[in-house]
Structure formats: structure tokens, C-alpha cells
Design an enzyme around this catalytic site. Structure first.
Site, short mmCIF file in Angstrom:
data_model
loop_
_atom_site.label_atom_id
_atom_site.label_comp_id
_atom_site.label_asym_id
_atom_site.label_seq_id
_atom_site.Cartn_x
_atom_site.Cartn_y
_atom_site.Cartn_z
N THR A 273 44.74 45.93 43.25
CA THR A 273 45.10 45.45 41.92
C THR A 273 46.47 46.04 41.58
OG1 THR A 273 44.43 45.32 39.59
CG2 THR A 273 43.88 47.35 40.76
N GLY A 274 47.13 45.43 40.63
CA GLY A 274 48.45 45.93 40.27
C GLY A 274 49.53 44.94 40.65
N SER B 43 42.26 38.89 31.74
CA SER B 43 43.12 39.00 32.92
C SER B 43 42.50 38.32 34.14
CB SER B 43 43.38 40.47 33.24
OG SER B 43 42.15 41.14 33.41
N THR C 230 41.90 36.63 39.80
CA THR C 230 42.78 37.07 38.71
C THR C 230 43.48 35.89 38.04
OG1 THR C 230 44.57 38.64 38.22
CG2 THR C 230 44.86 37.28 40.15
N THR D 291 43.03 42.79 37.81
CA THR D 291 42.36 41.86 38.70
C THR D 291 41.00 42.42 39.01
OG1 THR D 291 44.41 41.19 39.75
CG2 THR D 291 42.44 40.99 41.10
N ARG E 246 54.14 31.20 40.03
CA ARG E 246 54.13 32.51 40.67
C ARG E 246 52.72 32.82 41.21
NH1 ARG E 246 51.08 37.53 39.93
NH2 ARG E 246 52.36 39.22 40.72
N1 ASP Z 1 47.54 41.85 41.48
C1 ASP Z 1 47.61 40.88 40.45
C2 ASP Z 1 48.84 40.06 40.58
O1 ASP Z 1 49.87 40.59 40.90
C3 ASP Z 1 47.57 41.41 39.06
C4 ASP Z 1 46.69 42.59 38.77
O2 ASP Z 1 46.00 43.12 39.60
O3 ASP Z 1 46.70 43.05 37.67
O4 ASP Z 1 48.78 38.89 40.29
#
Ligand code: ASP
Length: 332
Positions: free
Chosen positions: A238-239, A85, A205, A187, A215
Site C-alpha cells: 500500500t502507499g 479509498s 483500491t 488500499t 492513472r
Molecule cells: N497503492 C495505491 C496506489 O498507488 C494507493 C494506496 O495504497 O493508498 O494507487
């Protein structure tokens, strides 16, 4: 995500020790209360934060700068093909291309960022080069790649076999739509304070797996995926990047700490803000994950997330390197 849950359950909040020091003034002994700062300290998102913290600690323990520590730290998962990831080995977008996002910020509010960068294993170091060697703060796509190559970074294939296999599987069943759930994106965000009390942060990330080509999430966006204010504290996220951008999430966390909120409370309020906006927009909260971690100028730290399963690693002199589960909003 289960494998991320089976870790130490410790309190998410640390407290800075309160020391009472005698003061000799005008021949009398009086006392002042000193809040002893917990430093150096580093924290980072997810289980891979443990290895990343260990690399950052090598810099911090010898009095090195937090900026060097966070860069060295996040390069660990970036360079690990098994971490799918972040960086090398990251899952591709829906066109099968690995596109990376990263940003970095130091104690002087210097910032650097790259987005949608292909073929370069360590986007965080390119972000740092943007910060230090250009008059700009963000480069994207082809321009970011050209810059990286001109700086001597090596062009490499980042798509590992496992990720390619997963992508091909995904193509069979998804009707070619970008997929957003809590399982397929992680991330590394890292924030640190060095022995001099200076704060820096880094975030990197491969973004949401199988995203639309082009994107960009929150991770390379200063104020969203990362924010540092050397007077107050630092936060990273993160997220689901779209929701973190919508709320300027990491900036919000730092501003809440400026108002006197503890790191955990600040993270919690930022998550609650996202909850409110999701509800206003009639979106299902269960579809997404959001996690924040934060550190203040006293070396207190905390985290909070939307749903269970988010953990983070903390390394300081008091407790060593350990993994903590973040408190979460959605119960049951
Ligand atoms: N925040 C990251 C994104 O939206 C992904 C992640 O943290 O898992 O690209």
C-alpha cells in the site's frame, strides 16, 4: 492518519512453533524437528483489514480455499461507502470519476486484474472473472467495464456525496494537479494461507485521490501491488504506487523471503530499496508512504513501512483477529 495509529503495539513478527515429534523407525525411537505451520492465517493492510479478515476467516475456518477467503475479505471495504479509498465510495480522480484497480492471485499462479474500472462496486470479483473466464490476465478501462457487464455485474454510481464534496473542495485549491500525500490513499491488500497450506492474495483500491484520469497505480499490477508464490510466501503493498511499481515491490519481498529472509526483514529491505531510489532521484521521502505486509509458507508474517502510521490486521488461531503497528524507517 492519526486514527490509524491508536492501536495495539504488538510485535510485528510471529514465530511458528517448533514441535518435537517422536518418530518410530526401525524399532528405535528417534526425534525429528518439525516446524509447525501456523495455518490458516490471513493478514491485510490498514484498520479496515479487521473486518475484511473476519469475512476471510469465515472461509478459512471451515477449510475453505485461500482464494475464496481473500476475495470475500476485500469485498467488505469495497462494498462499504464509508471506506473512501476502496471500491464503492472511493475518492474520484481529478475529473470527478471513480476509477478502480484490483488484482488477485492464487496458489497455481493464476492471475487476474482490472485497472481504471468505473461503475462496478467489486473490482476484485471482476479481476477474478478475468482470471477464470478469459485467456488474458488484465483488462482496463472501457474494455474491463464491458467485460464486467457481460459477466452480469451491475453498473452503479460509485461517487458518494462525501467524496464528491471533498473533490470539489480540492478543485478550489490545487491548481488542478494530482495530489500525492500520505493522507489521501489507502488500499486493501490481503494475503492468506488456508488449512491446506495454499496461499492466495488480493489487492483493491480507488488509488490515489484526485489522480489524473487514467492513472494506474501498483495495486492491479502483479509483482508490484501483490505477489504470491505458493512455494515461498505472499506479499502485498500500500502507499505510493509509482514507487512500488518502480521496484516490483511485492515480487521483491517474496524473492527476499525465498532467500531466507523473515517476512518483516523482507518488507524492510524492500522499503530500503525504495528509499535508496528516492534518494538517488532526489525525492523527498517525507512526501510519501509505502507499506508492505508479507506471509511465508510457515505462516510467519511481518510488515514494514516508510513512515509511522501504517497498521495491518492479522487473524490466526493463536492470536485471533488483531491490529498491529508496522515498524517504520523514518524516525522523528
Ligand atoms: N497503492 C495505491 C496506489 O498507488 C494507493 C494506496 O495504497 O493508498 O494507487
Amino acid at each position: 492518519m492519526k486514527n490509524r495509529r491508536t492501536f495495539l503495539k504488538l510485535s510485528a513478527l510471529s514465530t511458528a512453533a517448533i514441535a518435537i515429534k517422536p518418530l518410530q523407525s526401525l524399532g528405535k525411537t528417534s526425534f525429528i524437528y518439525n516446524t509447525k505451520t501456523n495455518k490458516p492465517i490471513v493478514l491485510s493492510t490498514w484498520r479496515f483489514g479487521l473486518e475484511a479478515n473476519a469475512a476471510a476467516w469465515e472461509v478459512l475456518k471451515t477449510g475453505g480455499r485461500s482464494l475464496d477467503a481473500v476475495e470475500a475479505g476485500v469485498r467488505v471495504p469495497e462494498g462499504d461507502p464509508a471506506e473512501r479509498s476502496v471500491g464503492y465510495g472511493g475518492r474520484p480522480d481529478r475529473d470527478g470519476r471513480v476509477t478502480l484497480d484490483a488484482c488477485i492471485m492464487d496458489e497455481f499462479s493464476n492471475i487476474g486484474s482490472v485497472a481504471c474500472l468505473e461503475y462496478i462496486k467489486h473490482p476484485i470479483s471482476v479481476a477474478r472473472a478475468v482470471m477464470e473466464k478469459t485467456p488474458h490476465v488484465m483488462l482496463v478501462g472501457e474494455g474491463a467495464l464491458q467485460f464486467a457487464l457481460a459477466q452480469g455485474f451491475r453498473k452503479e454510481n460509485l461517487l458518494v456525496e462525501e467524496s464528491e464534496k471533498e473533490w470539489k473542495e480540492w478543485l478550489k485549491t490545487t491548481q488542478y494537479k494530482p495530489l500525492a500525500n500520505i493522507e489521501n490513499h489507502d488500499t486493501i491488500g490481503m494475503v492468506a494461507m488456508d488449512a491446506n497450506g495454499n496461499l492466495s492474495g488480493a489487492c483493491t483500491t480507488s488509488g490515489m485521490a484526485f489522480k489524473m484520469h487514467g492513472r494506474v497505480g501498483d495495486s492491479p499490477i502483479i509483482g508490484a501491488g501483490l505477489y504470491v508464490d505458493n512455494e515461498v510466501g505472499a506479499a502485498t503493498a500500500t502507499g505510493q504506487g509509482e514507487e512500488v511499481i518502480r521496484t516490483a515491490g511485492s515480487y521483491l519481498v517474496v524473492e527476499l523471503m525465498r532467500q531466507g529472509k523473515t517476512p518483516e526483514t523482507a518488507c524492510k529491505e524492500a522499503v530500503e530499496r525504495i528509499v535508496k531510489l528516492q534518494q538517488r532521484r532526489n525525492k523527498n521521502l517525507k512526501d510519501i508512504q509505502i507499506g508492505f505486509i508479507a506471509l511465508n509458507k510457515q505462516g510467519q508474517y511481518g510488515a514494514y513501512c516508510l513512515q509511522s502510521g501504517f497498521n495491518y490486521a492479522v487473524y490466526d488461531t493463536q492470536g485471533g483477529n488483531r491490529l498491529l503497528d508496522a515498524a517504520y524507517y523514518l524516525k522523528g
